[in-house]
Motif scaffolding. Structure first.
Motif, PDB file in Angstrom:
ATOM      1  N   UNK A 135       0.816  -1.194   0.000  1.00 30.77           N
ATOM      2  CA  UNK A 135       0.000   0.000   0.000  1.00 30.77           C
ATOM      3  C   UNK A 135       0.855   1.250   0.000  1.00 30.77           C
ATOM      4  N   UNK A 136       0.239   2.396  -0.291  1.00 27.58           N
ATOM      5  CA  UNK A 136       0.993   3.648  -0.340  1.00 27.58           C
ATOM      6  C   UNK A 136       1.390   4.108   1.064  1.00 27.58           C
ATOM      7  N   UNK A 137       2.504   4.788   1.157  1.00 34.42           N
ATOM      8  CA  UNK A 137       2.894   5.422   2.400  1.00 34.42           C
ATOM      9  C   UNK A 137       2.382   6.859   2.399  1.00 34.42           C
ATOM     10  N   UNK A 138       2.403   7.476   3.581  1.00 37.71           N
ATOM     11  CA  UNK A 138       1.949   8.860   3.671  1.00 37.71           C
ATOM     12  C   UNK A 138       2.804   9.776   2.806  1.00 37.71           C
ATOM     13  N   UNK A 196       0.905  15.326   5.421  1.00 37.02           N
ATOM     14  CA  UNK A 196       1.518  14.271   6.215  1.00 37.02           C
ATOM     15  C   UNK A 196       1.318  14.590   7.692  1.00 37.02           C
ATOM     16  N   UNK A 197       0.982  13.604   8.531  1.00 38.44           N
ATOM     17  CA  UNK A 197       0.929  12.195   8.180  1.00 38.44           C
ATOM     18  C   UNK A 197      -0.464  11.673   7.843  1.00 38.44           C
ATOM     19  N   UNK A 198      -1.559  12.329   8.314  1.00 34.25           N
ATOM     20  CA  UNK A 198      -2.857  11.695   8.111  1.00 34.25           C
ATOM     21  C   UNK A 198      -4.001  12.684   7.910  1.00 34.25           C
ATOM     22  N   UNK A 199      -3.713  13.903   7.483  1.00 33.11           N
ATOM     23  CA  UNK A 199      -4.765  14.888   7.294  1.00 33.11           C
ATOM     24  C   UNK A 199      -4.735  15.443   5.875  1.00 33.11           C
ATOM     25  N   UNK A 245      -6.089   7.030   6.149  1.00 32.77           N
ATOM     26  CA  UNK A 245      -5.275   5.919   6.626  1.00 32.77           C
ATOM     27  C   UNK A 245      -4.969   4.998   5.451  1.00 32.77           C
ATOM     28  N   UNK A 246      -3.709   4.942   5.001  1.00 32.62           N
ATOM     29  CA  UNK A 246      -3.373   4.062   3.874  1.00 32.62           C
ATOM     30  C   UNK A 246      -3.166   2.617   4.327  1.00 32.62           C
TER      31      UNK A 246
END
Length: 508
Positions: free
Chosen positions: A35-38, A78-81, A111-112
Motif C-alpha cells: 500500500x501507499x505510504x503517507x 503528512x501524516x494523516x490529514x 489511513x493508507x
C-alpha cells in the motif's frame, strides 16, 4: 469539453488543468504489492471529468446550479490529514461553482493500507460528518468515485499543475499584481491605554466600545489546506488579536467551537463556523490576560456564540471547565447592570448567547435578534449569576438577500443608544453591528458591507454626542482591506471607525 467561457476566464492555467488529467477510467490500474505510504500520497491529486447534473448552491438557499464538468481534488498532508474539493463548472458560468459538503469541500483524515486509502471527512460545510469512503491506489494513480459514482483516476499534480489548481480555487486566473493586507495595517497607532482617561465611576453601559466581529479570523487557518476557502468565506478581520488590542479594540466576538482535534480528540478552537483558526480558545484568553497584565487600566468584553458545534453538552462542560480553571478564572468579573470602569479594569466580562452552566461567569444574553426593526431589537436582556435581568438592545441585521435597510438600522440604534436614561437602576446595554454580510457568505461580502456601514457609523459619530454602546465592526483597524484574491482593494474605513468610537467617550 464545452468549457469555452471558463477557459477564457482562467487562461493558460485553466487550460493546462483541463488538458493534463485523465478522465473516466476505461480499465483499472494495476495494483501494487504494498500500500501507499503517507509520503507517497503527500501532495495534490486531481481529475477533470465530464458529468451532467445539478447541485445545491453554496449560498445557503435552495437554489440549484447546473454543471457539465467537474474537477475533483484531494490534498494529502503528512501524516494523516488532508482536504477534499469538488468544483462544478457550467458553460454559462465564468468560474467554478462551489457547492456544499462532500459535494464541495472539507477536511479529512486518512489511513493508507494495501491498495486502499480510507478517507474520513471530519469537517465540511452544512453537512453531517464524519463521512467515510475508500479510494484505491495503484501505479501512481488513485482510483476514486466521481460525483455520479463513475470511476475516475486521480493523478499527482506537479508544480505547474499545483499552480493551476491554486489559480482555479482562488478564482484568480491571471498574474495581476496583488494587494497585500500587511501593507494597509495601521502604522504608528498605539491605543493600548486609551481607557486610562476614563473615570473609575463611569458605567460600562455608558461607554462607546470598538468591537471586533468574528475577532480571531486573522490568526491563520487549520488545516492549512483549507485556508484558501476560509480566506474566501470566513475572514472578517485582517488584524490579529494582539494587533487589535494595540489599536484600541476592547470587545471581541468569540466562537469557541467544540471540534475534532488530533488523534480523535475534541478541543475548543477559535473558529468562524466550520472554518477553524490556528488559535485555541485557551490561548485566546491567555493573550487577553497578558495584554491586561501589561496594561492594567484597560478591560475587555467577550461575547460567546456558536454555529458549528453539534455536541452541545460536551461543549458546555469543556468551556465551563476552561473558564473556571486556575489559569484564567481570576480574569473574569460577574455581570451586574451598573458595572463600573473601576470594577472592570484589568478584567474580562463574558457575555454568552449559549448556556454552559446554571450560573454564568459573566452573563447570559437572551432574545438576541437579527430583525431589522428597532422595536424587536430592544426586547432582549442580560441575566447575571444572581438572576437579575437587565435590558439588552441588539441591532444584528445580517445575511439577507440584499443589505437594504442595514445602514438605517445602524443609525436607529445609534440614536436610541445616545438617548438612554443612564440614571436608571438597570440601564440598557447596547450592542450595535455595522458588521454583516448580504447575499453569498463570502469574505468580500463582509468587505462590501463594511465599505458602507463603517462609513455611515463614523459619519454619524462625527456629528453626534452620547454613548452608543458596543460597536461590532468588520476589518476593524483597516481603512483599506484587500479582497481574498488580492485583486481588489475595499475602502473599509476600519481604523477611522475605531478612532471615532473611542473619541465618542470623551465628547462634552
Amino acid at each position: 469539453m464545452m468549457m469555452f467561457i471558463a477557459l477564457l476566464t482562467f487562461g493558460g492555467a485553466m487550460t493546462t488543468l483541463l488538458t493534463a488529467c485523465s478522465s473516466n477510467v476505461d480499465s483499472p490500474a494495476t495494483s501494487t504489492e504494498q500500500g501507499p505510504t503517507a509520503d507517497e500520497l503527500k501532495g495534490t491529486w486531481y481529475c477533470v471529468y465530464e458529468a451532467s447534473g445539478s447541485a445545491k448552491a453554496e449560498d445557503g438557499t435552495d437554489d440549484k446550479v447546473n454543471y457539465n464538468l467537474v474537477v475533483d481534488i484531494y490534498r494529502f498532508d503528512s501524516p494523516n490529514e488532508g482536504s477534499f474539493f469538488r468544483c462544478f463548472f457550467d458553460d454559462l458560468k465564468q468560474g467554478p461553482v462551489l457547492t456544499q459538503g462532500i459535494l464541495g469541500y472539507g477536511a479529512f483524515t486518512y489511513s493508507p493500507s494495501k491498495e486502499k486509502v480510507a478517507i474520513t471527512l471530519t469537517n465540511n460545510f452544512n453537512q453531517e460528518y464524519p463521512q467515510a469512503w475508500e479510494i484505491g491506489y495503484g501505479d501512481e494513480v488513485l482510483l476514486a468515485k466521481g460525483v455520479d459514482g463513475q470511476e475516475i483516476e486521480l493523478e499527482l499534480a506537479d508544480k505547474e499543475m499545483e499552480s493551476a489548481i491554486n489559480s482555479m480555487l482562488e478564482q484568480n486566473g491571471g498574474d495581476a499584481e496583488k494587494y497585500v493586507a500587511d501593507n494597509y495595517k495601521p502604522k504608528g497607532v498605539d491605543h493600548s491605554q486609551w481607557m486610562k482617561q476614563l473615570a473609575d465611576t463611569r458605567l460600562v453601559a455608558d461607554l462607546s466600545l470598538p468591537a471586533s466581529h468574528d475577532a480571531v479570523t486573522a490568526e491563520g487557518w487549520t488545516p492549512e489546506l483549507m485556508g484558501v476557502f476560509s480566506e474566501m468565506m470566513a475572514k472578517t478581520q485582517d488584524l490579529t488579536i494582539n494587533e487589535q488590542l494595540k489599536i484600541g479594540m476592547r470587545v471581541f466576538d468569540l466562537r469557541p467551537e467544540f471540534l475534532p482535534g488530533p488523534g480523535g480528540s475534541y478541543e475548543l478552537r477559535c473558529s468562524h463556523g466550520i472554518s477553524q483558526t490556528k488559535l485555541l480558545v485557551s490561548d485566546f484568553f491567555v493573550l487577553l490576560k497578558q495584554f491586561l497584565a501589561t496594561n492594567p487600566t484597560e478591560f475587555c468584553i467577550v461575547t460567546i456564540d456558536l454555529s458549528a458545534t453539534s455536541k452541545m453538552k460536551e461543549w458546555a462542560e469543556k468551556f465551563n471547565a476552561l473558564i473556571s480553571s486556575d489559569q484564567v478564572r481570576n480574569l473574569f468579573v460577574d455581570f451586574k447592570p451598573r458595572l463600573t470602569v473601576g470594577e472592570m479594569r484589568g478584567h474580562v466580562l463574558l457575555l454568552s448567547k449559549k448556556i454552559y452552566t446554571e450560573k454564568p461567569i459573566g452573563g447570559y444574553c437572551y432574545n438576541w435578534t437579527d430583525d431589522v426593526e428597532l422595536e424587536k431589537q430592544t426586547k432582549g436582556h442580560i441575566t447575571g449569576a444572581d438572576g437579575v435581568e437587565t435590558p439588552l438592545w441588539v441591532q444584528d441585521f445580517w445575511g439577507k438577500a440584499t443589505r437594504a435597510g442595514k445602514d438605517d438600522a445602524v443609525i436607529r440604534m445609534l440614536e436610541a443608544a445616545a438617548k438612554r436614561d443612564m440614571n436608571a437602576e438597570k440601564p440598557a446595554w447596547v450592542i450595535n453591528f455595522p458588521s454583516a454580510y448580504f447575499g453569498t457568505p463570502l469574505s468580500d461580502s463582509y468587505r462590501e458591507n463594511a465599505v458602507s456601514a463603517n462609513k455611515v457609523t463614523s459619519d454619524w459619530l462625527n456629528t453626534h454626542n452620547g454613548s452608543v454602546g458596543i460597536i461590532f465592526m468588520d476589518f476593524g483597524g483597516m481603512d483599506k482591506s484587500p479582497s481574498y484574491t488580492g485583486l481588489q482593494l475595499y475602502e473599509t474605513g476600519g481604523m477611522q471607525l475605531v478612532d471615532m468610537v473611542i473619541k465618542q467617550n470623551f465628547k462634552q
